[in-house]
Design a protein around this motif. Structure first.
Motif, short mmCIF file in Angstrom:
data_model
loop_
_atom_site.label_atom_id
_atom_site.label_comp_id
_atom_site.label_asym_id
_atom_site.label_seq_id
_atom_site.Cartn_x
_atom_site.Cartn_y
_atom_site.Cartn_z
N PRO A 187 2.30 50.82 109.23
CA PRO A 187 2.94 51.07 110.15
C PRO A 187 3.03 50.31 111.56
CG PRO A 187 2.45 53.01 108.85
CD PRO A 187 1.91 51.76 108.69
N THR A 189 5.24 50.24 114.24
CA THR A 189 5.70 50.91 115.48
C THR A 189 5.63 52.33 115.57
OG1 THR A 189 8.06 51.07 114.69
CG2 THR A 189 7.58 48.96 115.77
N GLU A 192 7.97 53.54 113.00
CA GLU A 192 7.43 53.56 111.33
C GLU A 192 6.53 54.53 111.11
OE1 GLU A 192 6.51 49.37 110.52
OE2 GLU A 192 8.39 48.47 111.07
#
Length: 227
Positions: A187, A189, A192
């Motif tokens: 991920p 961010t 995410e």
């Protein structure tokens, strides 16, 4: 007139130098990408009060990221791990959630593999493999599931969450007191990260909420902690 061997050696060295340069550029690019991921994980950890650690790799190599929740009621650890080598090298993100005493010892739930589906087709089934729900029995490898837990897993809310794990993650398992999920990606961010964690946390919370209603409570014991 130039010696053809000199030309050949020179060409080989030039190609080797170009390949080395490209490899170095790719390595630096991946390291910078990892640094951006580390910043995102740090932001997520700071916002939620989690602990965070980034361990860089050697010589601009991709490192590993680790986060842990401080909540003793729902211990969660999140980390990256390197897999494979050469062209098969990749990074996976793993989340592990302690389920406490919500499940009986020895119980195991995993996605069904191709071999499991073949065994079902020919009528070979392990003890405790089926819970009587067609979707769960086809999509999951279930072992040592007592009848009362089979009924719990078949409840609409938990059934939906289990099938969501199959669709969302590269791999997952429920065994030895933990729910573990994997994704062949990292991920990038905080959003995410939240999306990655949400389905697994939903299932873990639902299973732990059933703890008081499904199993006799043992005397006070320390809870399992993620390794």
């Amino acid at each position: 007139m130039f010696d053809p061997w000199i030309i050949t050696i020179g060409s080989g060295l030039a190609l080797l130098g170009a390949a080395s340069t490209l490899w170095s550029i790719a390595r630096v690019f991946r390291w910078r990408k990892w640094k951006r991921q580390a910043v995102a994980w740090q932001a997520f950890a700071d916002h939620n009060g989690w602990s965070f650690r980034a361990t860089p790799g050697a010589m601009y190599g991709v490192g590993v990221l680790q986060m842990e929740s401080p909540n003793p009621e729902l211990p969660v650890s999140l980390f990256t791990e390197h897999r494979g080598s050469g062209n098969d090298w990749h990074v996976v993100t793993i989340m592990r959630v302690a389920l406490g005493d919500a499940l009986p010892p020895g119980m195991s739930v995993k996605p069904a593999r191709l071999t499991d589906k073949v065994l079902r087709l020919v009528g070979i089934k392990d003890k405790g493999e089926e819970v009587g729900d067609a979707a769960l029995d086809n999509m999951l490898e279930l072992k040592n599931v007592p009848a009362e837990m089979g009924a719990v897993l078949s409840r609409p809310a938990i059934r939906k969450l289990l099938l969501t794990q199959v669709r969302t993650y590269t791999d997952f398992s429920i065994e030895a007191g933990f729910l573990t999920v994997e994704l062949t990606d990292v991920p990038k961010t905080p959003m995410e990260l939240d999306a990655f964690m949400y389905p697994a946390l939903g299932l873990a919370q639902a299973l732990r909420a059933m703890e008081d209603r499904t199993l006799p409570q043992p005397s006070a014991q320390p809870r399992l902690q993620p390794g």
